[in-house]
Scaffold this motif. Structure first.
Motif: not given
Length: 443
Positions: A420-428
């Motif tokens: 549920y972390s868009l900050q992680i997926s967008n960072g990757i």
């Protein structure tokens, strides 16, 4: 079914270093960005902000809080004794108080908090979006670390809002969340590992969302928190005549909270949203933050009202709470604080969020494939509106996603969820986009 996702390895190259919501304008823009990377990072830490813009000499700039905990400390939290279904507003206010504690007096510089440290997700500084060698992306700016959010079209927030709005935000994680960030991102010279995206119970993140709207366009922003942000004058994905960022005033409109809570049986997460109400009797800015709602599931089997526009209560929904007092007051003073829309089918969303989505559905679809491409968050294609939103898209993008890092399939391709972390997926996504750009220039 288990499937391991293997990410691209690093060989013989310099790695470029380094808060529901993928904007519709990035899908609908008729300006196709040409990626022509011109900035190379070679710092020893994850970069704090976008290097295309140099801050004035002597300015105290944003610093990424990246001293991630190496060990996980288990604690008890005050909201764990509150039933979020029976008393959602108390749950929300308790979590918000925890998020604000020690942060308001330091202007939300999480590493300086004397009560508990708060941490930023890396690699949100550069999303690789360039047009004719000019950066037009959403990367972090240098004053407060704000990243660009979904732009708000005219009249979506208030009757007086006759201009499109630029919205920018910054988010942070508490120590359990910071521990997980450090597991996913072991170091600036190492590939991220999305399979480590398993946030422990008690993880909390919050996001402050600001808009460039003046008070005369949104009257209920009176006396809210004002920051300076190095942001665009207008939407860089449209026919914006000047896409160079400038230091401008932004005003706090919305706060989002997210809590890893095992009592949310289907998703493992509870999401809440607040809106600032300058007409509220609260003595401080934070006391004038009013709950919009709380959500702990998608109500994935309820398609009623998915084609209905505006803000309304869908009484068939059982996995969310919506504050009815904020529904647009027809015939009332237009200085009142209100919402002009909720999420799809009356689900929870914030005032500047995508009306075709919802908090839980958007974040639940946070995932990446083995090339670092992200899973679509919803059906945001040109021409798709509330009135014609496909039922098949509803079934796909509003299905409950299990918490943690899990392999899911989309159109025959495997993705791994990032809890549920868009900050992680967008960072990757940003990390691999920059890496590909570097490789293409080296050929």
């Amino acid at each position: 079914m288990e499937q391991k996702i293997k990410f691209l390895s690093v060989s013989g190259m310099l790695i470029i270093l380094l808060s529901c919501k993928q904007s519709i304008q990035n899908f609908n823009s008729h300006r196709s960005p040409v990626i022509d990377k011109k900035v190379v990072y070679n710092e020893s830490l994850f970069p704090s902000y976008n290097a295309n813009y140099t801050p004035p000499s002597g300015m105290k700039t944003f610093e990424l809080s990246q001293n991630y905990p190496k060990t996980l400390t288990i604690e008890s939290y005050p909201w764990q004794n509150i039933n979020f279904i029976e008393d959602p507003e108390l749950y929300m206010q308790t979590v918000l108080s925890y998020c604000l504690e020690g942060n308001t007096e330091i202007d939300f510089r999480g590493q300086e908090n004397k009560i508990r440290k708060w941490y930023h997700a890396p690699w949100l500084h550069d999303d690789g979006k360039y047009l004719n060698n000019e950066y037009i992306g959403n990367g972090r700016e240098y004053i407060h670390g704000l990243t660009r959010e979904f732009a708000t079209p005219k009249y979506k927030i208030h009757d007086r809002q006759d201009i499109e709005l630029e919205n920018w935000a910054v988010g942070m994680y508490n120590p359990p969340g910071g521990y997980t960030l450090g597991q996913v991102w072991p170091g600036p010279k190492q590939n991220p590992d999305p399979q480590k995206a398993n946030f422990p119970e008690g993880t909390v993140s919050f996001k402050l969302l600001f808009t460039d709207a003046p008070v005369n366009k949104i009257p209920f922003l009176k006396n809210t928190l004002e920051w300076n942000g190095n942001i665009y004058l207008c939407n860089p994905n449209t026919d914006c005549s000047n896409v160079i960022r400038r230091d401008r005033t932004v005003r706090l409109l919305q706060i989002d909270i997210a809590v890893k809570d095992k009592r949310a049986l289907k998703t493992g997460w509870v999401y809440g949203t607040f809106i600032y109400d300058g007409l509220h009797t609260g003595k401080t800015i934070w006391e004038r933050m009013v709950p919009v709602g709380l959500s702990w599931g998608n109500d994935s089997n309820i398609a009623k009202d998915i084609h209905r526009d505006g803000a309304f209560i869908n009484h068939e929904l059982k996995e969310s709470f919506i504050n009815a007092s904020l529904i647009h007051p027809e015939g009332k003073n237009n200085k009142s604080t209100y919402l002009r829309y909720h999420g799809l089918g009356g689900r929870l969303n914030g005032p500047i969020d995508n009306p075709l989505s919802s908090c839980i559905s958007c974040h639940g679809n946070a995932a990446v494939n083995d090339q670092g491409h992200t899973l679509p968050l919803g059906d945001f294609k040109a021409g798709i509106t509330r009135s014609n939103y496909p039922f098949e898209s509803f079934q796909q993008f509003f299905a409950d996603i299990a918490p943690g890092a899990n392999v899911i399939q989309h159109k025959g391709e495997a993705y791994i969820t990032t809890d549920y972390s868009l900050q992680i997926s967008n960072g990757i996504k940003n990390y691999y986009a920059n890496k590909r750009a570097l490789n293409s220039r080296a050929k």
